[in-house]
Design a protein around this motif. Structure first.
Motif, PDB file in Angstrom:
ATOM      1  N   ILE A 115       6.644 125.538   8.027  1.00 55.11           N
ATOM      2  CA  ILE A 115       6.330 126.726   7.229  1.00 55.11           C
ATOM      3  C   ILE A 115       7.141 127.920   7.731  1.00 55.11           C
ATOM      4  N   ALA A 116       7.193 128.088   9.051  1.00 55.85           N
ATOM      5  CA  ALA A 116       7.936 129.209   9.627  1.00 55.85           C
ATOM      6  C   ALA A 116       9.419 129.130   9.273  1.00 55.85           C
ATOM      7  N   GLU A 176      10.721 127.699   6.628  1.00 52.42           N
ATOM      8  CA  GLU A 176      10.839 128.061   5.210  1.00 52.42           C
ATOM      9  C   GLU A 176      10.851 129.582   5.046  1.00 52.42           C
ATOM     10  N   GLU A 177       9.988 130.257   5.787  1.00 54.21           N
ATOM     11  CA  GLU A 177       9.926 131.712   5.682  1.00 54.21           C
ATOM     12  C   GLU A 177      11.207 132.360   6.199  1.00 54.21           C
ATOM     13  N   ARG A 206      13.565 132.078   3.351  1.00 54.71           N
ATOM     14  CA  ARG A 206      13.224 133.049   2.314  1.00 54.71           C
ATOM     15  C   ARG A 206      13.723 134.448   2.703  1.00 54.71           C
ATOM     16  N   ASN A 207      13.472 134.824   3.955  1.00 53.43           N
ATOM     17  CA  ASN A 207      13.852 136.146   4.427  1.00 53.43           C
ATOM     18  C   ASN A 207      15.361 136.356   4.382  1.00 53.43           C
TER      19      ASN A 207
END
Length: 206
Positions: free
Chosen positions: A148-149, A151-152, A155-156
């Motif tokens: 999850i981290a 993926e973020e 995204r960022n």
């Protein structure tokens, strides 16, 4: 999906000695040049290295036109690797690749994530759970958390730089007995060749 000179691209495939990475590299090789990196040697691995080695990552990324990032510590590693090892590989290693891509002007990046990050949300209570992107992740372990981290991070960086980054949440593809394989294919399994094709299509669509 061609480089500016009309010839096939040089595509970095991380985890190129692994099951998914090797399948991706093999399919890439039909039209482009795969540049494989992995911790262990393999047919498609030109560079034996760790994605946590920032200097080595930046050197290799300078050679390529796009990145397909499949390298990861996986759920089966939870029992034998520390949380720190998962953070180093799955988060810091991904950040190294993303920042190297920024420096080299790479515009196409595909990240191999996992449906495992839905975690406890996939556990049925009164009825079966239909897994879509609307399902809210409920991570069970450090593997889910780090995916999850990562993926973020993708995204960022996509938002801040304009780089085209796609994250694919891939279902289970590990080798299993025929009985278990048939069971998992009914609701959360995928043939690794189909998973590899999805990564190629994701890169092509950018």
């Amino acid at each position: 999906m061609e480089a500016g000179n009309g010839v096939g691209m040089r595509i970095l495939v991380t985890g190129s000695s692994g099951q998914l990475g090797a399948a991706v590299a093999e399919q890439v090789s039909t039209s482009h040049e795969p540049i494989g990196i992995d911790l262990v040697p393999g047919r498609w691995t030109q560079h034996v290295m760790n994605i946590t080695d920032r200097t080595a990552v930046f050197e290799v990324v300078r050679e390529v036109d796009a990145i397909i990032h499949t390298a990861s510590l996986h759920q089966p590693h939870v029992a034998i690797h520390s949380r720190r090892a998962f953070i180093d590989t799955n988060i810091t290693g991904t950040l190294n690749l993303l920042e190297a891509a920024i420096q080299s002007g790479i515009q196409r990046f595909v990240y191999s994530s996992t449906t495992s990050l839905y975690g406890e949300a996939m556990a049925p209570t009164e009825k079966a759970v239909w897994v879509t992107e609307e399902l809210v992740p409920r991570p069970r372990d450090i593997y889910d958390i780090t995916k999850i981290a990562a993926e973020e991070l993708c995204r960022n960086i996509a938002r801040s730089t304009g780089m085209s980054i796609l994250c694919l949440r891939v279902s289970r593809f590990f080798a299993q007995t025929p009985e278990l394989q048939a069971l998992y294919r009914l609701y959360r399994g995928v043939d690794v060749r189909d998973a590899a094709t999805a990564h190629i299509l994701a890169l092509s669509s950018q």
